[in-house]
Design a protein around this motif. Sequence first.
Motif, short mmCIF file in Angstrom:
data_model
loop_
_atom_site.label_atom_id
_atom_site.label_comp_id
_atom_site.label_asym_id
_atom_site.label_seq_id
_atom_site.Cartn_x
_atom_site.Cartn_y
_atom_site.Cartn_z
N MET A 1 -98.31 70.16 24.79
CA MET A 1 -96.87 70.16 25.07
C MET A 1 -96.08 69.95 23.77
O MET A 1 -95.07 70.60 23.53
N ALA B 1 -91.87 68.60 31.90
CA ALA B 1 -92.94 68.01 31.08
C ALA B 1 -94.16 67.72 31.94
O ALA B 1 -94.10 67.77 33.16
N GLY C 1 -87.56 64.84 25.74
CA GLY C 1 -87.20 66.22 26.08
C GLY C 1 -86.55 66.90 24.89
O GLY C 1 -85.98 66.24 24.01
N GLY D 1 -87.39 72.92 25.42
CA GLY D 1 -87.84 72.68 26.79
C GLY D 1 -86.79 73.14 27.80
O GLY D 1 -87.13 73.67 28.86
N ALA E 1 -87.49 66.71 32.05
CA ALA E 1 -87.53 66.39 30.62
C ALA E 1 -86.32 66.99 29.93
O ALA E 1 -86.46 67.93 29.16
N MET F 1 -97.46 73.03 33.66
CA MET F 1 -97.56 72.19 32.48
C MET F 1 -99.03 72.02 32.09
O MET F 1 -99.93 72.40 32.84
N ASN G 1 -91.88 69.44 24.64
CA ASN G 1 -91.81 67.97 24.68
C ASN G 1 -92.20 67.48 23.29
O ASN G 1 -93.02 68.13 22.63
#
Lengths: 490, 141
Positions: free
Chosen positions: A470, A411, A399, A403, A365, A75, A476
Amino acid sequence: MAIGAIELKKITDSVWEIPKTGDMLVPGRIYADEDSVKGLLRDYEDKKTGGFTPALKQVANVACLPGIEKASLAMADIHPGYGFAIGGVGAFDMARGVISVAGVGFDINCGVRVLKTPLHRNDVEPLKETIANQLFRDVPAGVGSTGEIKLKEAEIDELLVKGSAFVVDRGYGFADDLEYTEERGAVADARPENVSHRAKERQFRQVGTLGSGNHYLEVQWVEEVYDQAAATAYGIEKDQILIAIHCGSRALGHQIGTDYLKTLEEASRKYSIPIRDRELVCAPINSDEGRRYLSAVNCGINCAFANRQAISHLARLAFARVTGIKPVDIRLLYDVAHNTCKIETHTVDGKNKKLLVHRKGATRAFGPGRDEVPEAFRAAGQPLLVGGTMGTASYILRGTEKGMEDCFGSAVHGAGRALSRMQAKRQWRGSDIIAELREKGIIIKTRNKSDVAEEAPGAYKDVDSVVGIMHNSGVNHRVARLRPLVCVKG
Amino acid sequence: MPYSYMEHASDVGIHAEGETIGKAFESGAEAMLNVMFDLSTIRPTVDVTFSAEAGDEALLFVEVLNEILSIQDRHSLAVKRLEAVEIKQTGSGLSFIGRIYGEPFNPEKHAVKTEVKAATYSGLSCVAVDGKYILECVVDV
């Protein structure tokens, strides 16, 4: 971009790939922007001739472990850990795959929970000093601290199976809290017989204690709402006061990790698992050692849920006492974990498949529609609670479907460290940071000022850009940005 | 005590030296304990003897550090130092007998720093150079 033996291929503005080469069974995939890629490559180059394993190499090493599916992921808060990079996610086939201590960490099920109060910033500003003192007094924190729940071994065993419900039954919380905790505060297949006596003994006095280091208890306010529909579903609004708690399974988790590090070191040799680094010792999931470790991790997970539950209730009572509101009006928003491995169902090559997903400094997530997410949030997707630093901001994200497809519903877990603890201590003094933050209206309470220097806001990456990566990648989505008012350090 | 710390992004790297392997273990233990406490605030009033086993020197080092953390917690102690009483070759590796000295933990008296969760296999090594033993590992904080 490439340096030395490692190449990073740009997939999109926020996703980069380490192509599958040599022993790698899958590619590495990293959520990063150009700046963070440069930093990761620089770190790789610095460490090439010695020192600790750089994060990119850790991502590549995990890609070599048997049974890994799709990609070895990291991540946007990626930084070097032990074995797995922090921010690392690895999902393994249940039959062919492995379970690794380094993929879970020693602080099993460390996580964040957020409580919602009915108050707003203006209500709390004049009281924040008193609130800080009350929280500091009522919530045990720091090295060697003990909690008010003292347990015998038989009771510890019950706690390891029941998780949050164990402490709720003893008056530390409301039944509603369980609904809004990941896994309802307890995972199945927790077998206390696979946890050593010494691990349990270390926990007798530590239930309901915050710990130290980067663990905290914060009073925060909602500075900005980005996604109104999700914010409404989560029950938050602009200027609302929230209480955030970051902590884990305390010494019980540390001892489980320690005990099984040795077991898995032996198992790696016994099963001739090709590991590139001793840090990555592991066992087949489908082996006696693997099954025992997984069931012990499940105990650690339940212990951490119980611990956060007990702390949150102490915080709730302390906050209610100062502000005059009723404890029952302080509701749990959600509780997420970021040092775990869990059996989950994901789609791989168009088929639903059970996988063991390791998340080391990464949060689950799940996107909209998943049964694991509380019904009230199912349309919006799972809330993600991202702890920033005591001086900057924290985030609530959600979420997404993307994802689920791209990164097993995972996440970021925080901002991610940019400077080592030693660098931070050389650069700042704890008392200066406390004074500086007070100027900005943030009250810090701590038993240990050097810890404050180590956790100085400047020692972390910019949480806004980490979250931005992200969000831009689509895995996310931003829901709200939170700012601290009070921070009680462990 | 001959020890120092190495930069690590999230945790703390320990570098310890000794003329004998036992002395290197003692330095390494002090390096870890010094992460947790201001050691000058601890008086060695109690001691606990323990044993550990592992396949090689490096693994034994991690084992001993983790044993110290475990005893410290279970006995509610603030530990000041380790004495390496005996390190012996066994059929399957090495055995260790050690004694730690410290004091019942008192938050009013003992200046605490950062909690160490565990010693890890990260950056783990044991080498003998120029008549010195050098031990290194990362402790998770």
